[in-house]
Design an enzyme around this catalytic site. Structure first.
Site, PDB file in Angstrom:
ATOM      1  N   TYR A   1      42.090 -14.286  64.024  1.00 56.39           N
ATOM      2  CA  TYR A   1      42.775 -13.363  64.951  1.00 56.39           C
ATOM      3  C   TYR A   1      43.265 -12.307  64.152  1.00 56.39           C
ATOM      4  O   TYR A   1      42.720 -11.139  64.130  1.00 56.39           O
ATOM      5  CB  TYR A   1      43.803 -14.057  65.943  1.00 56.39           C
ATOM      6  CG  TYR A   1      44.388 -13.331  66.864  1.00 56.39           C
ATOM      7  CD1 TYR A   1      43.746 -13.113  68.205  1.00 56.39           C
ATOM      8  CD2 TYR A   1      45.821 -12.662  66.731  1.00 56.39           C
ATOM      9  CE1 TYR A   1      44.179 -12.140  69.060  1.00 56.39           C
ATOM     10  CE2 TYR A   1      46.201 -11.707  67.679  1.00 56.39           C
ATOM     11  CZ  TYR A   1      45.461 -11.660  68.929  1.00 56.39           C
ATOM     12  OH  TYR A   1      46.041 -10.682  69.832  1.00 56.39           O
TER      13      TYR A   1
ATOM     14  N   SER B   1      39.713 -11.521  71.639  1.00 54.38           N
ATOM     15  CA  SER B   1      40.517 -10.422  71.929  1.00 54.38           C
ATOM     16  C   SER B   1      40.508  -9.569  70.527  1.00 54.38           C
ATOM     17  O   SER B   1      39.669  -9.004  70.035  1.00 54.38           O
ATOM     18  CB  SER B   1      41.979 -11.100  72.454  1.00 54.38           C
ATOM     19  OG  SER B   1      42.563  -9.693  72.756  1.00 54.38           O
TER      20      SER B   1
ATOM     21  N   ASP C   1      38.206  -8.460  83.632  1.00 59.61           N
ATOM     22  CA  ASP C   1      39.253  -8.297  82.381  1.00 59.61           C
ATOM     23  C   ASP C   1      39.867  -6.872  82.472  1.00 59.61           C
ATOM     24  O   ASP C   1      39.097  -6.034  82.034  1.00 59.61           O
ATOM     25  CB  ASP C   1      38.818  -8.624  81.085  1.00 59.61           C
ATOM     26  CG  ASP C   1      39.603  -8.780  79.956  1.00 59.61           C
ATOM     27  OD1 ASP C   1      40.893  -8.269  80.023  1.00 59.61           O
ATOM     28  OD2 ASP C   1      39.168  -9.104  78.790  1.00 59.61           O
TER      29      ASP C   1
ATOM     30  N   HIS D   1      40.731 -11.883  81.043  1.00 59.36           N
ATOM     31  CA  HIS D   1      41.146 -12.252  79.538  1.00 59.36           C
ATOM     32  C   HIS D   1      41.303 -13.658  79.110  1.00 59.36           C
ATOM     33  O   HIS D   1      41.256 -13.992  77.978  1.00 59.36           O
ATOM     34  CB  HIS D   1      42.356 -11.466  79.245  1.00 59.36           C
ATOM     35  CG  HIS D   1      42.094 -11.058  77.629  1.00 59.36           C
ATOM     36  ND1 HIS D   1      41.291 -10.201  77.247  1.00 59.36           N
ATOM     37  CD2 HIS D   1      42.971 -11.390  76.818  1.00 59.36           C
ATOM     38  CE1 HIS D   1      41.439  -9.774  75.852  1.00 59.36           C
ATOM     39  NE2 HIS D   1      42.620 -10.540  75.693  1.00 59.36           N
TER      40      HIS D   1
END
Length: 792
Positions: free
Chosen positions: A538, A618, A701, A736
């Site tokens: 991430y 993301s 999203d 999302h």
């Protein structure tokens, strides 16, 4: 960076290995190997609870292993060649800061709901992808195994209000969890809300829910098709009747009750028709709603119309004395604090005062009693400390718990105690102190995993927390704060034994020598053997990657794959310095750290040659796509999920303007040049041999709009980057990630795992004999305290 490097080094070449003990409390074609070769998650979000990642057990020094022998490869059937659907190109070239920048697929920025052309393009892409995925030999097996792994009763952390306990429950395979209330700890459970009855396809979800202080009413938010927009509704708990109150245009809101009569919440002005899922959002303000009245009668409580870029949320102290307004200008941990005196007048007329201005530091409200309020802050303490604001006279600050070597991630005031959650990479601990900050006990977890919860109110003598890990579904515990005793509140029964899996934490060197934490999970039988490996990352927004349980990931592990989680810079693993080292002009550090993780896995003989896949969601989707551009040779497959992929225009849509603290502002030349240098959409390397790529997103999203994935996938398909497939999968009526029904979660998980497994050489999962769910494994019995482990 000096601080981050120091805290990231555990010392020596020790490797931590954790046993399967439960927590104990002291308080387009065939892949290149298919003709001769061998026989896998997303970022979770949790809000409103403190969170601790724990490590414990034996620390042993281990020599550097040699390259493990590659596992024998399995010959899988080849897949029919691909023909991508045509994509219209625009002759659009912009001259920006001295450079010509082409954007031929900008027309894909339109929403499929508003543009028939985009909707048709998405449909053709989905048809092509579905036809390809249907050929994969492991898809049905993965789908069956994921469904089986989800088939266990799941219960959320309970919230106490008055004498009642509220919690979510899913019997196993329901698309959405229902909300229940229990009268006392031993009373019967009663269903209050069943979201499964709200829609035929499960895409209308229950999101947040907050009972009033005495549990008479409950405010809850409804999410439709995965959108970040929420509608707030109200329910009378005693009768179970849903009231007529309907509050629209809430987004990222807190709900803070002011007694039993009403509550504070945040909302935006209603967007223009048709702009709900694309337009940037401004003007988030705090409002007061009285139960039983229409939204038109709500009273504005706190707003900054001269600064519409600021957004505001409210919390109320446990005794109802103060409302604490937290203001933000983005996703950076920089906040301002104002107070409302709830005893100074009627709603909408409360006296207000400034506590912390300037957006220079982070302030996290803990709770308050009377004229004392507590906050966790990094003002003067980069690793945070607990402070008290005394309002009995002229406002005075004092330190309750000073900064220590580990980062103070959160604090809760429960009973007459503070529960402090410290985070330092993966090795963390929770500490219990009295209200003067004097330690009384530590909560020690003898297993690698994450503990979250610890919520409650001053005056209560109990708190609840849950423990989970890569190989353990969450178990809920109740802790008596007076005695320190813990008892299980909800214990899952799983169809596998957690002790069959090895969970390790290691550290590896990045390009500049910084030590980066890495979790490794695999079957114990695979230790010392190379196997197909899925690397996840991430690295952004001060968010730490900590252990969690995922049935989708578990299916990958059961099939014989390895899962690796890299805590790259830009995240929150080691505090402010770690975050700063991976954002704006230092974003390349995040990419270097992830590349170094892949190189480490291959070098150490963990990932078999040609069997390394990359995945991230993301900001992690950005990470994966950027790294694939920079090192396409390192990975054989990749899955950038709901990624931020056009870094030159991200700030033009919905919440994108809030991310400039991490990414920089594309309108500024210095920032633009950094963004231009790594933007995935703009840096696809013609002539390079790219891995197989499955780009995934949701058509609803409105956080990271699907245009990012649309444009990136179109650019991949238009480029000469090898024969491996580059596909787009668009989930309908999904956003999302939050609120996605279980059926869609299983289907998307199976598609993704089958794609990654095929290209890494992982065999499809074989049928697994199921234990009877009322017969726990030995490690589960230890977890609920039924017996002690044997000495061997």
């Amino acid at each position: 960076m000096r601080r981050a490097e120091r805290t990231a080094r555990p010392g020596g070449r020790a490797t931590k290995v954790w046993s399967g003990l439960a927590p104990a409390l002291l308080l387009a074609c065939a892949p290149p190997w298919a003709h001769a070769q061998s026989a896998m998650p997303a970022a979770e979000e949790a809000e409103g609870a403190s969170h601790v990642a724990a490590s414990g057990g034996l620390t042993i020094a281990t020599p550097r292993p040699g390259a493990a022998a590659a596992a024998p490869r399995l010959a899988l059937p080849p897949i029919a060649p691909l023909a991508y659907p045509p994509t219209r190109r625009l002759p659009l070239v912009e001259h920006l800061f001295g450079q010509d920048v082409a954007d031929p697929f900008r027309w894909l920025e339109q929403s499929p709901a508003a543009s028939p052309e985009v909707a048709q393009w998405v449909a053709r892409q989905n048809a092509t992808t579905a036809a390809y995925l249907a050929q994969l030999p492991g898809r049905d097996a993965f789908a069956a195994r994921i469904r089986s792994l989800y088939d266990y009763e799941r219960i959320s952390l309970p919230r106490r209000a008055g004498k009642s306990y509220f919690f979510l429950r899913n019997p196993g395979l329901a698309n959405q969890s229902g909300l229940y209330v229990r009268a006392g700890l031993a009373g019967p459970d009663r269903l209050l809300l069943d979201p499964n009855a709200w829609s035929s396809d499960g895409t209308v979800a229950l999101d947040a829910w907050v009972p009033s202080p005495q549990g008479r009413s409950l405010a809850y938010t409804v999410q439709v098709a995965g959108s970040d927009w929420r509608t707030i509704r109200l329910l009378d708990v005693r009768s179970g009747r849903v009231l007529d109150d309907t509050l629209a245009w809430a987004n990222d809101t807190a709900i803070a009750w002011v007694g039993e009569e009403g509550f504070l919440y945040s909302r935006y002005p209603a967007p223009a028709p048709g702009a709900e899922h694309l337009a940037p959002t401004y003007g988030k303000a705090v409002w007061y709603h009285r139960v039983g009245t229409p939204q038109a009668d709500d009273l504005p409580v706190f707003a900054t119309p001269d600064h519409p870029e600021q957004g505001h949320k409210a919390a109320v102290s446990a005794d109802g004395r103060w409302a604490v307004i937290t203001s933000e200008i983005g996703t950076q941990p920089l906040r301002a604090i104002h107070l409302l005196d709830l005893r100074s007048g009627k709603p909408g007329q409360w006296a207000s005062g400034k506590v912390a201005e300037g957006f220079d530091n982070d302030w996290k409200f803990v709770d308050g009693i009377g004229d004392r309020l507590w906050f966790v802050t990094n003002q003067g303490a980069p690793r945070y400390r607990l402070v008290e604001l005394d309002l009995s006279g002229p406002p005075q600050w004092k330190v309750v718990v000073p900064e220590r070597d580990q980062q103070l991630a959160a604090a809760n005031a429960v009973g007459d105690r503070f529960i402090l959650s410290y985070l330092n990479g993966g090795a963390s601990v929770a500490v219990v102190t009295d209200l003067k900050g004097r330690p009384s006990r530590a909560i020690t977890l003898n297993d690698i995993g994450s503990a979250s919860g610890f919520a409650g109110r001053p005056g209560q003598g109990e708190t609840f927390y849950q423990f989970a890990s890569f190989n353990r579904a969450p178990t809920i515990y109740r802790m008596d704060l007076h005695s320190g005793a813990t008892t299980p509140f909800a214990q899952p029964r799983m169809g596998f034994d957690p002790a069959d899996y090895l969970v390790e934490q290691r550290f590896y060197p990045s390009k500049d020598g910084t030590r980066i934490p890495l979790y490794l999970v695999r079957k114990r039988a695979l230790a010392g053997r190379a196997a197909p490996t899925l690397l996840y990352g991430y690295g952004g927004f001060d968010i730490a990657m900590t252990p969690s349980f995922s049935p989708v990931r578990m299916a990958w592990l059961e099939a014989g794959g390895v899962f690796a989680l890299a805590g790259v810079r830009g995240g929150g693993e080691f505090g402010r310095a770690w975050h700063d080292a991976g954002r704006r002009d230092k974003k390349q550090n995040s990419f270097d750290d992830f590349i170094a993780a892949g190189e480490y896995l291959v070098r150490e003989g963990i990932a078999a040659s040609g069997s390394l896949a990359a995945q991230g969601g993301s900001n992690g989707g950005l990470l994966v796509a950027a790294v694939v551009n920079q090192r396409p040779d390192l990975f054989v497959a990749a899955n950038p999920d709901v990624g931020v992929l056009d870094m030159l225009r991200f700030d033009r849509f919905t919440a994108g303007r809030l991310w400039t603290g991490d990414y920089g502002q594309p309108a500024r030349e210095d920032d633009w040049r950094v963004l231009r240098g790594y933007s995935p959409y703009h840096n696809i390397r013609e002539g390079a041999e790219y891995p197989a790529i499955l780009v995934t997103t949701g058509d609803s999203d409105d956080r990271v709009v699907p245009a990012h994935s649309f444009k990136y996938a179109a650019a991949l398909q238009a480029a000469r980057i090898g024969e491996r497939p580059h596909l787009l999968r668009v989930e309908s009526r999904a956003g999302h990630g939050a609120g996605k029904p279980l059926d869609k979660t299983i289907a998307s998980g199976a598609d993704t795992l089958a794609f990654l497994a095929y290209w890494t050489g992982l065999a499809a999962p074989a049928p697994v004999a199921q234990r009877t769910r009322d017969e726990p494994t030995a490690s589960e019995e230890i977890a609920v305290g039924k017996r002690e482990p044997s000495g061997d």
